[in-house]
Design an enzyme around this catalytic site. Sequence first.
Site, PDB file in Angstrom:
ATOM      1  N   LYS A   1       0.829  -1.216   0.000  1.00 43.99           N
ATOM      2  CA  LYS A   1       0.000   0.000   0.000  1.00 43.99           C
ATOM      3  C   LYS A   1       0.864   1.266   0.000  1.00 43.99           C
ATOM      4  O   LYS A   1       0.635   2.191  -0.770  1.00 43.99           O
ATOM      5  CB  LYS A   1      -0.917  -0.001   1.226  1.00 43.99           C
ATOM      6  N   ASN A   2       1.847   1.310   0.880  1.00 45.79           N
ATOM      7  CA  ASN A   2       2.593   2.560   1.013  1.00 45.79           C
ATOM      8  C   ASN A   2       3.527   2.825  -0.165  1.00 45.79           C
ATOM      9  O   ASN A   2       3.879   3.971  -0.426  1.00 45.79           O
ATOM     10  CB  ASN A   2       3.332   2.606   2.354  1.00 45.79           C
TER      11      ASN A   2
ATOM     12  N   ARG B   1      -3.882  10.658   4.040  1.00 44.29           N
ATOM     13  CA  ARG B   1      -2.714  11.495   4.217  1.00 44.29           C
ATOM     14  C   ARG B   1      -1.830  11.526   2.953  1.00 44.29           C
ATOM     15  O   ARG B   1      -1.275  12.549   2.583  1.00 44.29           O
ATOM     16  CB  ARG B   1      -1.932  10.898   5.385  1.00 44.29           C
TER      17      ARG B   1
ATOM     18  N   CYS C   1      -4.351   8.509   9.479  1.00 45.10           N
ATOM     19  CA  CYS C   1      -4.527   7.849  10.779  1.00 45.10           C
ATOM     20  C   CYS C   1      -3.997   8.758  11.877  1.00 45.10           C
ATOM     21  O   CYS C   1      -2.926   9.343  11.746  1.00 45.10           O
ATOM     22  CB  CYS C   1      -3.772   6.512  10.807  1.00 45.10           C
TER      23      CYS C   1
ATOM     24  N   ARG D   1       2.409  14.327  13.287  1.00 45.69           N
ATOM     25  CA  ARG D   1       2.701  14.170  11.863  1.00 45.69           C
ATOM     26  C   ARG D   1       2.913  15.485  11.105  1.00 45.69           C
ATOM     27  O   ARG D   1       2.187  15.804  10.155  1.00 45.69           O
ATOM     28  CB  ARG D   1       1.613  13.310  11.193  1.00 45.69           C
TER      29      ARG D   1
ATOM     30  N   GLN E   1       9.594  18.786   6.949  1.00 39.84           N
ATOM     31  CA  GLN E   1      10.723  18.303   6.150  1.00 39.84           C
ATOM     32  C   GLN E   1      10.388  18.282   4.652  1.00 39.84           C
ATOM     33  O   GLN E   1      11.244  18.486   3.805  1.00 39.84           O
ATOM     34  CB  GLN E   1      11.171  16.901   6.598  1.00 39.84           C
TER      35      GLN E   1
ATOM     36  N   ASP F   1       4.748   0.216  11.898  1.00 40.20           N
ATOM     37  CA  ASP F   1       3.471  -0.321  11.406  1.00 40.20           C
ATOM     38  C   ASP F   1       3.225  -1.756  11.874  1.00 40.20           C
ATOM     39  O   ASP F   1       2.156  -2.320  11.616  1.00 40.20           O
ATOM     40  CB  ASP F   1       3.412  -0.256   9.872  1.00 40.20           C
TER      41      ASP F   1
ATOM     42  N   ARG G   1      -8.564   0.456   5.016  1.00 40.28           N
ATOM     43  CA  ARG G   1      -7.638   1.407   4.362  1.00 40.28           C
ATOM     44  C   ARG G   1      -6.441   0.674   3.779  1.00 40.28           C
ATOM     45  O   ARG G   1      -5.858   1.129   2.795  1.00 40.28           O
ATOM     46  CB  ARG G   1      -7.066   2.390   5.391  1.00 40.28           C
TER      47      ARG G   1
HETATM   48  C1  EPZ Z   1       4.700   6.635   6.408  1.00 41.40           C
HETATM   49  O1  EPZ Z   1       4.106   7.743   7.065  1.00 41.40           O
HETATM   50  C2  EPZ Z   1       3.632   5.596   6.264  1.00 41.40           C
HETATM   51  N1  EPZ Z   1       2.547   6.145   5.483  1.00 41.40           N
HETATM   52  C3  EPZ Z   1       3.151   5.154   7.628  1.00 41.40           C
HETATM   53  O2  EPZ Z   1       2.263   4.080   7.441  1.00 41.40           O
HETATM   54  C4  EPZ Z   1       4.325   4.654   8.456  1.00 41.40           C
HETATM   55  O3  EPZ Z   1       3.899   4.398   9.765  1.00 41.40           O
HETATM   56  C5  EPZ Z   1       5.433   5.696   8.479  1.00 41.40           C
HETATM   57  O4  EPZ Z   1       5.792   6.099   7.137  1.00 41.40           O
HETATM   58  C6  EPZ Z   1       6.713   5.216   9.156  1.00 41.40           C
HETATM   59  O5  EPZ Z   1       7.187   4.078   8.511  1.00 41.40           O
HETATM   60  C7  EPZ Z   1       2.623   6.162   4.166  1.00 41.40           C
HETATM   61  O6  EPZ Z   1       3.566   5.695   3.561  1.00 41.40           O
HETATM   62  C8  EPZ Z   1       1.458   6.729   3.447  1.00 41.40           C
HETATM   63  P1  EPZ Z   1       7.330   9.598   8.306  1.00 41.40           P
HETATM   64  P2  EPZ Z   1       4.819   9.152   7.058  1.00 41.40           P
HETATM   65  O7  EPZ Z   1       7.349  10.862   7.555  1.00 41.40           O
HETATM   66  O8  EPZ Z   1       5.495   9.329   5.755  1.00 41.40           O
HETATM   67  C9  EPZ Z   1       8.291  12.840  11.751  1.00 41.40           C
HETATM   68  C10 EPZ Z   1       0.339   2.774   7.836  1.00 41.40           C
HETATM   69  O9  EPZ Z   1      -0.199   2.252   8.835  1.00 41.40           O
HETATM   70  N2  EPZ Z   1       8.215  13.852  10.673  1.00 41.40           N
HETATM   71  O10 EPZ Z   1       8.350   8.558   7.996  1.00 41.40           O
HETATM   72  O11 EPZ Z   1       3.814  10.136   7.499  1.00 41.40           O
HETATM   73  C11 EPZ Z   1       6.952  12.180  12.022  1.00 41.40           C
HETATM   74  O12 EPZ Z   1       6.163  12.948  12.915  1.00 41.40           O
HETATM   75  C12 EPZ Z   1       0.913   4.161   7.909  1.00 41.40           C
HETATM   76  O13 EPZ Z   1       0.398   2.242   6.724  1.00 41.40           O
HETATM   77  C13 EPZ Z   1       8.476  15.189  10.970  1.00 41.40           C
HETATM   78  O14 EPZ Z   1       8.720  15.553  12.120  1.00 41.40           O
HETATM   79  O15 EPZ Z   1       5.886   8.938   8.201  1.00 41.40           O
HETATM   80  C14 EPZ Z   1       7.379  10.854  12.579  1.00 41.40           C
HETATM   81  O16 EPZ Z   1       7.681  10.978  13.944  1.00 41.40           O
HETATM   82  C15 EPZ Z   1       0.560   4.923   9.102  1.00 41.40           C
HETATM   83  N3  EPZ Z   1       8.434  16.099   9.957  1.00 41.40           N
HETATM   84  C16 EPZ Z   1       8.661  10.538  11.821  1.00 41.40           C
HETATM   85  O17 EPZ Z   1       9.114  11.785  11.309  1.00 41.40           O
HETATM   86  C17 EPZ Z   1       8.168  15.742   8.673  1.00 41.40           C
HETATM   87  O18 EPZ Z   1       8.154  16.622   7.799  1.00 41.40           O
HETATM   88  C18 EPZ Z   1       8.514   9.562  10.667  1.00 41.40           C
HETATM   89  O19 EPZ Z   1       7.399   9.936   9.849  1.00 41.40           O
HETATM   90  C19 EPZ Z   1       7.913  14.392   8.380  1.00 41.40           C
HETATM   91  C20 EPZ Z   1       7.943  13.461   9.401  1.00 41.40           C
END
Ligand code: EPZ
Length: 434
Positions: free
Chosen positions: A26-27, A97, A121, A126, A130, A309, A401
Site C-alpha cells: 500500500k505505502n 494522508r 490515521c 505528523r 521536512q 506499522d 484502508r
Molecule cells: C509513512 O508515514 C507511512 N505512510 C506510515 O504508514 C508509516 O507508519 C510511516 O511512514 C513510518 O514508517 C505512508 O507511507 C502513506 P514519516 P509518514 O514521515 O510518511 C516525523 C500505515 O499504517 N516527521 O516517515 O507520514 C513524524 O512525525 C501508515 O500504513 C516530521 O517531524 O511517516 C514521525 O515521527 C501509518 N516532519 C517521523 O518523522 C516531517 O516533515 C517519521 O514519519 C515528516 C515526518
Amino acid sequence: MRCVIMQYVIKGGNPLVGDVVIGGAKNAALGILAAAIMADEDVTIENLPDVRDTNVLLEAIEDIGARVRRIDPHTVCINGSAISTVRVNNDFIKRIRASYYLLGALLGKYKRAEVSLPGGCNIGSRPIDQHLKGFRALGARADVEYGMVVADALHLAGNHIYLDMVSVGATINIMLAAVLAEGNTILENAAKEPHIVDVANLLNSMGANIKGAGTDVIRIRGVQRLHGTTYSIIPDQIEAGTFMFAAAMTRGDVTVKNVIPRHLEAISAKLKEMGCEVIEFDDAVRVVCKSRLHYTHVKTLPYPGFPTDMQPQISVALSLAEGTSMVTESIFENRFKYVDELARMGANVKVESNVAVISGVNRLTGADVSAPDLRAGAALVLAGLAADGYTVVDETKYILRGYERFDEKLRLLGACIYQAEDERDVRRFKLEAV
Ligand code: EPZ
C-alpha cells in the site's frame, strides 16, 4: 435509514493453517500512483492493492483531470496528459494522508501545487516541515495558507538537502519534486524503506535518474521529461508481517506467499526470539508456532529496524507471551491507543510515555473493542483470533484502508471471522458459529 457500521465478529481459538498470498505494498502504491501522473503517456501499474487508501488516491488523481483506467482490480493505467488543475480537493486529503504526494508530483511537473494539510490515521502529530524544507531547497515557495499547502516555483533547481529526521513521506515527496528539477539533488539522511526503492524504481523506469534509493544518500540527476512505462509494485511487507504474527498468536502454521523475505528480516528475527520457527523460501516465509510465545523487547525504528506499522501486532502477541516485554515506540507518539481496548480482553499492559510494559497473560477473552487506526485495528483482530470466545472489532473502516479482503484471507486459513453490518448480524454469527 439504517446506519451501517461495519464490524468484524470473530470466534477465537482456531489455529491458522495454510497459505496466504500477499498483495502489493500500500505505502509503495501511494507514492507510485502520484508519480504516475508526472508523465503525459500511459503508466500502467500492476500488483496494485485494491484497498481504500489507493482507491481514494485514484479518485483524487481523476479529479484533477488525469485519465485513470482500471484494467482489473490490481492493474490501473494512468495518463497525466489531461491534468487541468494543480489544486487537490480538500475532501481527498482529509480521507488519506498520502494525497500529499500530489504536492511533490504536481510541483515537479507543473511547478505549482495546492493541497490541503493532510489528515490520515491519528497516530501522532505528523508534521510536514521536512517536505516543505525540501521543496524550498529546490527553489520553490512552500507555505501554508488558509489551511492549504501552496508550493510554486518559476523553475526548480537541484540542491543538497539534509533531512533532520528520517521521513518516508518527505523522502518520497522530495524525490518526486526533484526528478524534473534542473541539475543534481543530493538527499541525505533519506529513509531506506523498501517502498522508497520501489517509487525510485518506477520513476527510473519512466526515465528519471535516481541512484542510491535504499541507502541514506539518494542522488537525483534532473531530466527534462518522464515517459510511460509498465511497473509492478512490490509485495506489502506489513500485510505479510501481520499474517506472520497471526500464525504465531494462534499457534498455527502459515506460509505467507508472494513476499520478499529480505524485507521481513526484522519481523522474522523477533518471531524467532519469541519461539517461532520461521523458514524462508525464495518468495515465501513459513511461520510455525507450537507452544506459548516468549517475551522479548522491541523498539520501533526506521527500516531496516522493526517497523512502527508492526508495533501493535507484536504488542498484542506479547500480551499472550510468557514473561514481561518492553515495547518502545520511537516514531509516532499516539500509537498505543489500542491498549485500553486490549485491556478489555484481559491483557496487562502499562504505557508510560512511549514505552509499553507488557506482562503476558495466559489467555485473552473476547470483548467488544474498537479499532483506533489501521494497524491497531488489524492487531485487535489478531487478538480476537487468539482469544477465548467472541470478539467484535468495530470501526473496521480503518482496517480496510490498508488490508484487502482481510477477513476472507483469514477465513481461508481457518479463522472464524465475519463482517457484520449490525447487531442482528452479530447475533446471527454467534448462533451459527457455536
Ligand atoms: C509513512 O508515514 C507511512 N505512510 C506510515 O504508514 C508509516 O507508519 C510511516 O511512514 C513510518 O514508517 C505512508 O507511507 C502513506 P514519516 P509518514 O514521515 O510518511 C516525523 C500505515 O499504517 N516527521 O516517515 O507520514 C513524524 O512525525 C501508515 O500504513 C516530521 O517531524 O511517516 C514521525 O515521527 C501509518 N516532519 C517521523 O518523522 C516531517 O516533515 C517519521 O514519519 C515528516 C515526518
